[in-house]
Design an enzyme around this catalytic site. Structure first.
Site, PDB file in Angstrom:
ATOM      1  CG  HIS A 154      -7.850  29.500  -1.495  1.00 49.13           C
ATOM      2  ND1 HIS A 154      -8.578  28.430  -1.926  1.00 49.13           N
ATOM      3  CD2 HIS A 154      -8.259  30.546  -2.250  1.00 49.13           C
ATOM      4  CE1 HIS A 154      -9.366  28.805  -2.918  1.00 49.13           C
ATOM      5  NE2 HIS A 154      -9.192  30.090  -3.131  1.00 49.13           N
ATOM      6  CG  HIS A 200     -12.823  31.329  -0.583  1.00 49.58           C
ATOM      7  ND1 HIS A 200     -13.700  31.826  -1.524  1.00 49.58           N
ATOM      8  CD2 HIS A 200     -11.662  31.138  -1.225  1.00 49.58           C
ATOM      9  CE1 HIS A 200     -13.077  31.919  -2.695  1.00 49.58           C
ATOM     10  NE2 HIS A 200     -11.840  31.504  -2.531  1.00 49.58           N
ATOM     11  CG  HIS A 213      -8.925  34.194  -6.530  1.00 47.05           C
ATOM     12  ND1 HIS A 213      -9.801  34.867  -5.703  1.00 47.05           N
ATOM     13  CD2 HIS A 213      -8.924  32.910  -6.092  1.00 47.05           C
ATOM     14  CE1 HIS A 213     -10.316  34.010  -4.822  1.00 47.05           C
ATOM     15  NE2 HIS A 213      -9.801  32.823  -5.037  1.00 47.05           N
ATOM     16  CD  GLU A 235     -16.674  34.913  -5.048  1.00 43.52           C
ATOM     17  OE1 GLU A 235     -17.008  36.092  -4.881  1.00 43.52           O
ATOM     18  OE2 GLU A 235     -16.218  34.211  -4.141  1.00 43.52           O
ATOM     19  CG  HIS A 238     -14.975  31.240  -9.499  1.00 41.17           C
ATOM     20  ND1 HIS A 238     -15.523  31.197  -8.232  1.00 41.17           N
ATOM     21  CD2 HIS A 238     -13.722  30.767  -9.375  1.00 41.17           C
ATOM     22  CE1 HIS A 238     -14.613  30.727  -7.390  1.00 41.17           C
ATOM     23  NE2 HIS A 238     -13.506  30.461  -8.047  1.00 41.17           N
ATOM     24  CG  HIS A 284     -13.882  26.112  -8.073  1.00 42.23           C
ATOM     25  ND1 HIS A 284     -12.821  25.613  -7.375  1.00 42.23           N
ATOM     26  CD2 HIS A 284     -13.598  27.415  -8.300  1.00 42.23           C
ATOM     27  CE1 HIS A 284     -11.919  26.570  -7.192  1.00 42.23           C
ATOM     28  NE2 HIS A 284     -12.366  27.671  -7.746  1.00 42.23           N
ATOM     29  CG  HIS A 342      -8.843  31.040 -10.008  1.00 40.77           C
ATOM     30  ND1 HIS A 342      -9.626  32.108  -9.614  1.00 40.77           N
ATOM     31  CD2 HIS A 342      -9.304  29.967  -9.317  1.00 40.77           C
ATOM     32  CE1 HIS A 342     -10.511  31.697  -8.725  1.00 40.77           C
ATOM     33  NE2 HIS A 342     -10.346  30.397  -8.516  1.00 40.77           N
TER      34      HIS A 342
HETATM   35 CU1  CUO Z   1     -10.615  31.024  -4.240  1.00 39.40          CU
HETATM   36 CU2  CUO Z   1     -11.760  29.639  -7.145  1.00 39.40          CU
HETATM   37  O1  CUO Z   1     -11.163  29.388  -5.317  1.00 39.40           O
HETATM   38  O2  CUO Z   1     -12.006  31.040  -5.636  1.00 39.40           O
END
Ligand code: CUO
Length: 685
Positions: A195, A199, A224, A336, A351, A355, A391
């Site tokens: 992960h 990113h 995701h 996102e 998104h 977070h 998610h």
């Molecule tokens: Cu990979 Cu929420 O963490 O995008």
């Protein structure tokens, strides 16, 4: 990268940096010569080219001893500035000089992030491997208490005789918390590394030429979606129901999480979230953060409304249709949200701010001066059960859009003249169509990330899920000429929480991709064989747990091992299943490669270990290597009349009943350094 919390200018064990005088931070300048005499040059000396020092003032606004959150817009501004500086250096020596200059001055986590992004994206450094993040910043991956034990081990025992420090599986909670049954999965080092790496490859902010990648919004959705499908598979293996969706932002959140991670850089423990916390408006001046829960709701409502309208609005008010081909990519960037969102004013940053609100839920107005929880950093977010609920809801919005598309017709699904007549998997010494899972232990070296003397390797011993390698054998009849086909292999649980068969519309969201590859089909009968380790979603086991014999000595960043990093860890390819044998359906489909193949530009990196995990990570420097919608053929609702998987099948598809049998035994790794550990035996349950 090594020991990111330590100043570089004081020298290393086996490498010294001959640094131009103007690179020294002001506070060291006056005593530079005395520092250097305390750290005499031994071993290799690296001369740093003198450059006009870059202006990184903006990047230093985040303190060196604060936590860095990629989701925080103010922090992002700092890291973007640094990435821009690194990307702008005209050659590799200058880039290196800029790194040396910046490293003393900026936040260490941010430095590792920005330098990694630059290394991955600069044409002249793309071949340089990035060291595994779990070795550089082990505090983000393993229990904080082991560092005190590592100190003890290192202080007393000479390098070479040290025992690995065992990290127990039952660490962050007990089984009183049902969510803890899948903690081994959420806290798996390989999964979290994937992960983090994903990113890095797909940053949502930063220089345009880094963010703008082929179908990046769609891949955000698909990668995701697959994480959640895999998580649900794991949950069902452990007697849990599918993950709930966090669709009411004002509800109490039953999932608590106590991460047990230490931040040595910030000298803090990572904050926990108590069960039944509630998201509140964020107002943290020192983090330049303010957002209301209502903002999330407004952004969500606008996105959903426009999905049902079939088009979104850009910043000049023009309508941008959510077409069959581009709609999902546009939405991915909106939800996102990435820099490529067509209208951040209108659709916000749903998104990412979710977070953040979850990450600051324990101290939304900073009255306790607490930093963010694990949801605030992609490196740690997947440890927390709430990640999946959040998610799941994001996934739901994407499915609302997918629901507006016309279902695939049988003509779109078929491959004329191709019939798949059989598919099976075999494990050496095992039963046909039975996956075998168990525990395995492996070691990771912590020494790159430990900033205490004396040096030398010290290992953490982790217990993780593993499966026996297996072989697919697929039988295909080709009634036409020789041609190419794309083999698509998925696996899903066969029964739901109540032990009943799924409706296709639900099961399609549980199919996890196992592999995808191109084959040549002769006229007549064909038998295709393929090893599980060749999967197009995974990186090899050796890239997560590197063979300790072949690893570079500590302190030496140069490694002969080409570590690309993005990709699902091979050891987590198959869900745990259960001791009785969990029923799962193996789905195989072959499609016409002429409709799937993408003409790659010559920048695409196809001949290295970097193309291992194309399905989840794309192709470095190239286009996403499959023209079909990601997740095809399960990405859309079924055509009329199809309620079960069997009804969905066309002749180029095949479903095999399989079983995943878990054995509660722990197998030592062949890579391990020492058979003993510093603590007792691990309790895998
Ligand atoms: Cu990979 Cu929420 O963490 O995008």
């Amino acid at each position: 990268f090594d020991r990111p919390g330590e100043p570089l200018l004081t020298g290393r064990d086996d490498v010294s940096f001959d640094v131009p005088e103007n690179f020294w931070p002001d506070r060291y300048k006056a005593i530079a010569s005395s520092i250097q005499s305390r750290f005499p040059v031994t071993g290799r000396v690296i001369r740093v080219q003198n450059i006009q020092v870059p202006d990184i003032t903006e990047a230093t606004t985040l303190g060196r001893h604060e936590n860095f959150s990629l989701f925080n817009p103010a922090h992002r501004k700092c890291s973007n500035k640094l990435i821009e500086t690194f990307m702008g250096m005209s050659n590799i020596d200058q880039f290196f000089s800029a790194c040396v200059y910046a490293r003393e001055r900026v936040n260490p986590h941010m430095f590792v992030y920005a330098a990694s992004v630059a290394l991955l994206h600069r044409n002249d450094t793309r071949h340089i491997p990035i060291p595994p993040n779990c070795e550089v910043l082990p505090e983000l991956y393993v229990d904080g208490s082991i560092f005190a034990r590592a100190k003890e081990e290192v202080g007393v025992i000479p390098s070479g005789s040290r025992l690995p420090i065992e990290v127990p599986l039952d660490l962050t909670a007990s089984d009183l918390d049902v969510e803890h049954r899948v903690a081994y999965w959420r806290e798996d080092v390989g999964i979290n590394l994937h992960h983090w790496h994903w990113h890095l490859v797909y940053p949502f902010d930063g220089p345009q030429n880094i963010v703008r990648k082929d179908r990046r919004g769609e891949l955000f959705y698909y990668m995701h979606q697959q994480i959640n499908a895999r998580y649900n598979f794991e949950r069902l293996s452990n007697g849990l129901s599918r993950v709930r969706r966090l669709n009411n932002f004002r509800d109490q959140i039953p999932e608590g999480y106590y991460p047990k991670l230490d931040s040595t850089i910030a000298s803090r423990v990572w904050p926990a979230r108590q069960a039944n916390s509630v998201m509140r408006d964020l107002n943290r001046e020192s983090d330049q953060l303010s957002a209301d829960v209502q903002d999330l709701e407004r952004w969500r409502d606008r996105i959903l409304n426009d999905i049902f309208d079939g088009s979104v609005r850009d910043t000049s008010g023009r309508s941008v249709p959510l077409t069959e081909e581009a709609g999902i990519d546009i939405l991915g960037n909106i939800i996102e949200a990435s820099l490529l969102s067509v209208n951040r004013n209108r659709y916000g940053d749903l998104h990412n701010f979710g977070h953040l609100m979850l990450a600051y839920i324990h101290d939304p107005d900073n009255r306790y001066q607490e930093t963010f929880g694990v949801m605030g950093d992609p490196t740690t977010a997947m440890r927390d059960p709430i990640f999946y609920a959040w998610h799941a809801y994001m996934g739901d919005i994407f499915q609302e859009y997918k629901g507006t598309l016309i279902p695939y017709t049988t003509q779109q699904l078929e491959f004329d003249g191709i019939r798949v007549t059989g598919a099976e998997i075999t494990v050496e010494g095992g039963r046909v169509n039975e996956f075998a899972t168990f525990w395995q232990q492996d070691d990771i070296d912590l020494s790159r990330g430990l900033d205490f003397q004396p040096r030398g390797s010290v290992f953490a011993r982790l217990t993780h899920l593993q499966h026996a390698p297996f072989t697919y054998r697929i039988k295909v009849e080709n009634n036409g000429q020789q041609r190419s086909g794309t083999v698509r292999i998925f696996l899903a649980p066969k029964y739901d929480e109540r032990g009943r068969n799924y409706l296709f519309r639900d099961q399609r969201l549980l199919f996890v991709e196992l592999d995808k590859f191109t084959i040549n089909l002769r006229s007549g009968s064909n038998t295709i064989e393929r090893q599980s380790s060749d999967s197009s979603v995974t990186i090899p086991y050796d890239q997560t747990f590197r063979n300790q014999e072949n690893r570079p000595t500590s302190g030496n960043a140069a490694t002969s091992f080409n570590y690309c990093g993005c990709g699902w860890p091979q050891h987590m390819l198959i869900a745990k299943g259960n001791a009785e044998g969990m029923a799962a359906e193996l789905f195989v489909m072959i499609t016409d490669a002429r409709n799937d193949t993408v003409q790659q530009p010559n920048t695409a990196v196809t001949n290295s270990t970097c193309d291992d995990a194309q399905s989840y990570c794309g192709l470095r420097g190239g286009l996403y290597p499959d023209r079909r919608a990601m997740g095809f053929p399960f990405d859309r609702m079924p055509r009329t009349g199809v309620t079960t998987l069997t009804q969905f099948l066309t002749s180029n598809m095949f479903v095999q009943n399989t079983v995943i049998r878990f054995t509660n035994r722990t197998v030592p790794s062949t890579r391990r350094t020492n058979t003993n550990t510093t603590s007792g035996t691990v309790n895998p349950n």
